[in-house]
Design an enzyme around this catalytic site. Sequence first.
Site, mmCIF file in Angstrom:
data_model
loop_
_atom_site.group_PDB
_atom_site.id
_atom_site.type_symbol
_atom_site.label_atom_id
_atom_site.label_comp_id
_atom_site.label_asym_id
_atom_site.label_seq_id
_atom_site.Cartn_x
_atom_site.Cartn_y
_atom_site.Cartn_z
ATOM 1 N N GLY A 74 44.926 35.216 38.861
ATOM 2 C CA GLY A 74 45.150 34.940 37.426
ATOM 3 C C GLY A 74 43.718 34.937 36.658
ATOM 4 O O GLY A 74 43.488 34.252 35.742
ATOM 5 N N CYS A 131 48.214 43.094 34.745
ATOM 6 C CA CYS A 131 48.124 42.089 35.607
ATOM 7 C C CYS A 131 49.390 41.186 35.796
ATOM 8 O O CYS A 131 50.017 40.717 34.873
ATOM 9 C CB CYS A 131 46.989 41.072 35.296
ATOM 10 S SG CYS A 131 46.641 39.851 36.212
ATOM 11 N N LYS A 167 44.595 50.948 33.130
ATOM 12 C CA LYS A 167 45.102 50.576 34.362
ATOM 13 C C LYS A 167 46.707 50.443 34.535
ATOM 14 O O LYS A 167 47.009 49.370 33.786
ATOM 15 C CB LYS A 167 44.123 49.586 34.934
ATOM 16 C CG LYS A 167 44.518 49.089 36.676
ATOM 17 C CD LYS A 167 43.609 48.417 37.213
ATOM 18 C CE LYS A 167 44.124 48.088 38.556
ATOM 19 N NZ LYS A 167 42.875 47.389 39.339
ATOM 20 N N ILE A 193 47.200 52.194 41.689
ATOM 21 C CA ILE A 193 48.234 51.060 41.126
ATOM 22 C C ILE A 193 47.615 49.818 41.002
ATOM 23 O O ILE A 193 46.682 49.402 41.986
ATOM 24 C CB ILE A 193 49.330 51.089 41.858
ATOM 25 C CG1 ILE A 193 48.946 50.631 43.454
ATOM 26 C CG2 ILE A 193 50.251 52.346 41.575
ATOM 27 C CD1 ILE A 193 50.418 50.629 44.274
ATOM 28 N N ASN A 194 48.028 48.862 40.379
ATOM 29 C CA ASN A 194 47.817 47.400 40.204
ATOM 30 C C ASN A 194 48.699 46.933 41.401
ATOM 31 O O ASN A 194 49.244 47.701 42.029
ATOM 32 C CB ASN A 194 47.977 46.861 38.857
ATOM 33 C CG ASN A 194 46.923 45.585 38.858
ATOM 34 O OD1 ASN A 194 46.807 44.778 39.692
ATOM 35 N ND2 ASN A 194 46.306 45.120 37.677
ATOM 36 N N GLY A 246 45.716 50.010 48.943
ATOM 37 C CA GLY A 246 45.823 49.945 50.285
ATOM 38 C C GLY A 246 44.791 50.746 51.082
ATOM 39 O O GLY A 246 45.182 50.931 51.966
ATOM 40 N N GLY A 267 40.004 47.929 47.722
ATOM 41 C CA GLY A 267 40.037 46.781 47.125
ATOM 42 C C GLY A 267 40.277 45.562 48.387
ATOM 43 O O GLY A 267 39.274 45.210 48.969
ATOM 44 N N THR A 268 41.379 45.376 48.632
ATOM 45 C CA THR A 268 41.863 44.317 49.667
ATOM 46 C C THR A 268 41.356 44.565 51.034
ATOM 47 O O THR A 268 40.722 43.595 51.669
ATOM 48 C CB THR A 268 43.516 44.295 49.759
ATOM 49 O OG1 THR A 268 44.034 43.882 48.543
ATOM 50 C CG2 THR A 268 43.843 43.319 50.809
HETATM 51 C C1 LIG Z 1 42.302 38.827 44.705
HETATM 52 C C2 LIG Z 1 42.451 40.053 43.788
HETATM 53 C C3 LIG Z 1 42.185 40.010 42.672
HETATM 54 C C4 LIG Z 1 42.630 41.358 41.593
HETATM 55 N N1 LIG Z 1 41.966 41.022 40.247
HETATM 56 C C5 LIG Z 1 42.142 42.189 39.394
HETATM 57 C C6 LIG Z 1 41.660 42.025 38.230
HETATM 58 O O1 LIG Z 1 40.806 40.983 37.949
HETATM 59 N N2 LIG Z 1 41.901 43.111 37.345
HETATM 60 C C7 LIG Z 1 42.583 44.317 37.814
HETATM 61 O O2 LIG Z 1 42.866 45.462 37.161
HETATM 62 N N3 LIG Z 1 42.928 44.377 39.165
HETATM 63 C C8 LIG Z 1 42.953 43.152 39.709
HETATM 64 N N4 LIG Z 1 43.452 43.404 41.265
HETATM 65 C C9 LIG Z 1 44.112 44.699 41.772
HETATM 66 C C10 LIG Z 1 42.956 45.488 42.551
HETATM 67 O O3 LIG Z 1 41.860 45.827 41.537
HETATM 68 C C11 LIG Z 1 43.842 46.684 42.808
HETATM 69 O O4 LIG Z 1 44.509 47.340 41.728
HETATM 70 C C12 LIG Z 1 44.946 46.395 43.850
HETATM 71 O O5 LIG Z 1 44.599 45.056 44.565
HETATM 72 C C13 LIG Z 1 45.480 47.736 44.802
HETATM 73 O O6 LIG Z 1 44.432 47.880 45.285
HETATM 74 P P1 LIG Z 1 43.888 47.296 46.932
HETATM 75 O O7 LIG Z 1 45.411 47.554 47.909
HETATM 76 O O8 LIG Z 1 43.126 48.272 47.760
HETATM 77 O O9 LIG Z 1 43.623 45.874 46.945
HETATM 78 C C14 LIG Z 1 43.117 42.339 42.011
HETATM 79 C C15 LIG Z 1 43.583 42.448 43.488
HETATM 80 C C16 LIG Z 1 43.386 41.174 43.980
HETATM 81 C C17 LIG Z 1 43.699 41.383 45.613
#
Ligand SMILES: Cc1cc2nc3c(=O)[nH]c(=O)nc-3n(C[C@H](O)[C@H](O)[C@H](O)COP(=O)(O)O)c2cc1C
Length: 306
Positions: A74, A131, A167, A193-194, A246, A267-268
Amino acid sequence: MPEVNMSVNLAGMTMKNPIVVASGTFGFGREYGEFFDLSELGGICAKGLTLHRREGNPAPRIAETPMGILNSVGLQNPGVDAFIEEELPFLRQYDVKVIANISGNTPEEYGIMCEKLAGAGVDMIEVNISCPNVKAGGLAYGTRPELAAEVTKMAKSHAGNVPVMVKLSPNVTDVTEIARAVEDAGADALSLINTLRGMRIDINTDRPVLKMNTGGLSGPAVLPVAVRMVWEVANAVKIPILGMGGVAKGEDAAQLMLAGATAVAVGTSLFADPYAAIKVRDGLEAIAACKGLANVSDLTGGVKPW
Ligand SMILES: Cc1cc2nc3c(=O)[nH]c(=O)nc-3n(C[C@H](O)[C@H](O)[C@H](O)COP(=O)(O)O)c2cc1C
């Protein structure tokens, strides 16, 4: 193996390699800076900022899932002014592009933040209209083309010469509809993607695992969705794409680039391995070399659909 030119150009922003770390998964870089030199990355997308500081949502706000995580953090953050005063100077010590990520409650808030960040000299502004974990603004802007366009116009008109990347949310029926609306409104780039909205329930207590009940799914489980959406969007717009969702290894980044991404965010995967982004970069370079490419950017859009 032949040398591969790893540099890419994302909407006028030249990066030494296509690997960016995704917003919200890298904080402001301080902790990861103890593991490796941040200048190794192409870009750092900072944690999502709001106009005023936010505590975020109550815990538990992270839960594991098969091949991923659910989060409902959040947008916990110190606010845009604290970022400019305390975090940006730290990031500026490194030879890496700095992308600020912003979320607003109103289009006006997006405008104010863009003006402050452009004045402070970030390299790019990523406008989060997607978000899933905040009630105000948040997802609503990312699921309605006219609202997405309004926020984009407001951001562009206050960002000066700093490129604006919007985004996109995967929580829509047709992602190309939003992508086109945002491109028409003047966005310089798109990122996607978000996270995907998800839920987990503890069958002993019958309660959702997350205090907010639902959260955003990320990690390797979402890669095929990200590849599909990047491919659809790349076929619908002309502006460049930062692909994510991912990515854990070079092959994943190569898939997103073949689908049409110019650059790729990790990211993750960083939670399991702080070196993940560096390994993705090296894996991607090896794949491009194996294919005999002179430039990693030659991968972009190279998919041969049946
Ligand atoms: C813990 C966490 C916090 C995140 N915070 C934000 C954020 O503040 N703003 C945003 O645009 N995306 C946020 N994301 C989304 C990531 O930037 C990304 O779009 C999404 O996790 C998919 O990529 P991934 O699978 O490599 O993590 C967040 C993701 C995670 C897991």
